[in-house]
Design an enzyme around this catalytic site. Structure first.
Site, PDB file in Angstrom:
ATOM      1  N   GLY A  46      17.178  -1.793 -11.106  1.00  0.00           N
ATOM      2  CA  GLY A  46      16.646  -1.457 -12.418  1.00  0.00           C
ATOM      3  C   GLY A  46      16.096  -2.698 -13.102  1.00  0.00           C
ATOM      4  O   GLY A  46      16.807  -3.372 -13.838  1.00  0.00           O
ATOM      5  N   SER A  52      16.879  -8.747 -18.117  1.00  0.00           N
ATOM      6  CA  SER A  52      18.123  -9.182 -17.468  1.00  0.00           C
ATOM      7  C   SER A  52      17.843 -10.026 -16.233  1.00  0.00           C
ATOM      8  O   SER A  52      18.667 -10.873 -15.856  1.00  0.00           O
ATOM      9  CB  SER A  52      18.983  -7.974 -17.104  1.00  0.00           C
ATOM     10  OG  SER A  52      18.282  -7.086 -16.253  1.00  0.00           O
ATOM     11  N   ASP A  71      13.129  -1.906  -8.181  1.00  0.00           N
ATOM     12  CA  ASP A  71      12.653  -0.926  -9.165  1.00  0.00           C
ATOM     13  C   ASP A  71      11.340  -0.325  -8.665  1.00  0.00           C
ATOM     14  O   ASP A  71      10.542  -1.020  -8.036  1.00  0.00           O
ATOM     15  CB  ASP A  71      12.420  -1.592 -10.520  1.00  0.00           C
ATOM     16  CG  ASP A  71      12.435  -0.613 -11.687  1.00  0.00           C
ATOM     17  OD1 ASP A  71      11.724   0.404 -11.612  1.00  0.00           O
ATOM     18  OD2 ASP A  71      13.139  -0.867 -12.678  1.00  0.00           O
ATOM     19  N   GLY A  75       9.439   3.644 -14.636  1.00  0.00           N
ATOM     20  CA  GLY A  75      10.285   3.974 -15.773  1.00  0.00           C
ATOM     21  C   GLY A  75      11.334   5.012 -15.444  1.00  0.00           C
ATOM     22  O   GLY A  75      11.101   5.908 -14.626  1.00  0.00           O
ATOM     23  N   SER A 124      15.286   2.952  -5.140  1.00  0.00           N
ATOM     24  CA  SER A 124      16.537   2.294  -4.763  1.00  0.00           C
ATOM     25  C   SER A 124      17.161   2.850  -3.480  1.00  0.00           C
ATOM     26  O   SER A 124      17.503   2.075  -2.582  1.00  0.00           O
ATOM     27  CB  SER A 124      17.521   2.387  -5.933  1.00  0.00           C
ATOM     28  OG  SER A 124      18.823   2.025  -5.558  1.00  0.00           O
ATOM     29  N   ASP A 141      21.755  -0.917 -12.925  1.00  0.00           N
ATOM     30  CA  ASP A 141      21.177  -0.676 -14.249  1.00  0.00           C
ATOM     31  C   ASP A 141      19.900   0.153 -14.108  1.00  0.00           C
ATOM     32  O   ASP A 141      18.870  -0.148 -14.696  1.00  0.00           O
ATOM     33  CB  ASP A 141      20.870  -2.018 -14.934  1.00  0.00           C
ATOM     34  CG  ASP A 141      20.522  -1.867 -16.409  1.00  0.00           C
ATOM     35  OD1 ASP A 141      20.896  -0.841 -17.009  1.00  0.00           O
ATOM     36  OD2 ASP A 141      19.863  -2.775 -16.952  1.00  0.00           O
ATOM     37  N   HIS A 144      19.610   7.106 -15.320  1.00  0.00           N
ATOM     38  CA  HIS A 144      20.817   7.574 -15.999  1.00  0.00           C
ATOM     39  C   HIS A 144      21.158   9.027 -15.701  1.00  0.00           C
ATOM     40  O   HIS A 144      21.965   9.624 -16.417  1.00  0.00           O
ATOM     41  CB  HIS A 144      20.677   7.370 -17.508  1.00  0.00           C
ATOM     42  CG  HIS A 144      20.739   5.932 -17.913  1.00  0.00           C
ATOM     43  ND1 HIS A 144      19.721   5.045 -17.617  1.00  0.00           N
ATOM     44  CD2 HIS A 144      21.690   5.212 -18.558  1.00  0.00           C
ATOM     45  CE1 HIS A 144      20.043   3.847 -18.087  1.00  0.00           C
ATOM     46  NE2 HIS A 144      21.228   3.924 -18.659  1.00  0.00           N
TER      47      HIS A 144
END
Length: 216
Positions: A46, A52, A71, A75, A124, A141, A144
């Site tokens: 992510g 990060s 990634d 989005g 991923s 990360d 979700h």
């Protein structure tokens, strides 16, 4: 004493587009510095625009290991048009879809970290399926939904080396946060229940676990 990034790295982190708050970023950096001592790559799932990644890459640079970030750059669910976290500036005007890769590359360039990062562009689970290298740290990360969070955990947690760290972001135990943190929370519970990982710190929505057992 926790490891703290240099002022210029911290400034680059705070200037970058993204959602990670400062206290969680500092906890990520401290964990990455510790994990770097294993001499193995540090990987995040992510990337978004690289906020990060800056901290992960700086810690990896100090340890002399690669920072890897995974990634598809289209989005996650909550970043699509019509959702709270959508940023219209990340939409490719030619095809009308999100593309955070150009912003990510600018983020690394401004931070002076382009040479430190290996960016893997793809889904991923597809990348995890052929991955074979042990990792000192895995930072989950990504998406979700249960499908995406579970896929990230199942694909990457087995590659964390003994003594390495598994970090899970956006862990929200409150059922009211179903669309922002319940899937990562369920993955976090799975990690603890597996007997493979032991929690070592909590900062906001960030959980840091160490691999202390065998199995997956």
């Amino acid at each position: 004493m926790p490891a703290v990034p240099k002022p210029e790295i911290l400034a680059a982190f705070e200037a970058a587009k993204g959602f990670m708050p400062l206290d969680e970023g500092l906890a990520l950096y401290d964990a990455a510095v510790e994990a770097g001592r294993l001499g193995l790559p540090l990987l995040e799932v992510g990337t978004y625009c690289g906020r990060s990644t800056i901290l992960l890459a700086d810690a990896a640079r100090a340890a002399g290991v690669p920072a890897i970030t995974v990634d598809h750059h289209r989005g996650s669910e909550e970043q699509q048009p019509g959702w709270e976290y959508h940023d219209p500036s990340t939409v490719d005007p030619e095809i009308g879809r999100m593309d955070t890769l150009p912003t990510f590359r600018r983020t690394l360039h401004r931070a002076g970290l382009e040479e430190q990062v290996v960016a893997l562009v793809g889904r991923s689970p597809q990348i995890a399926a052929f991955w074979e290298t042990p990792l000192g740290l895995v930072f989950v990360d990504g998406g979700h939904t249960d499908e995406h969070a579970s896929g990230d955990y199942e694909g990457w947690a087995p590659h964390v080396a003994e003594g390495g760290l598994l970090l899970i972001h956006d862990v929200f135990p409150d059922p009211a946060d179903e669309f922002t943190g319940q899937a990562p929370y369920r993955v976090y519970l799975r990690a603890l229940e597996s007997g493979v990982f032991t929690e070592i710190s909590v900062t906001g929505s960030l959980r840091v676990l160490r691999r202390t057992g065998a199995g997956t």
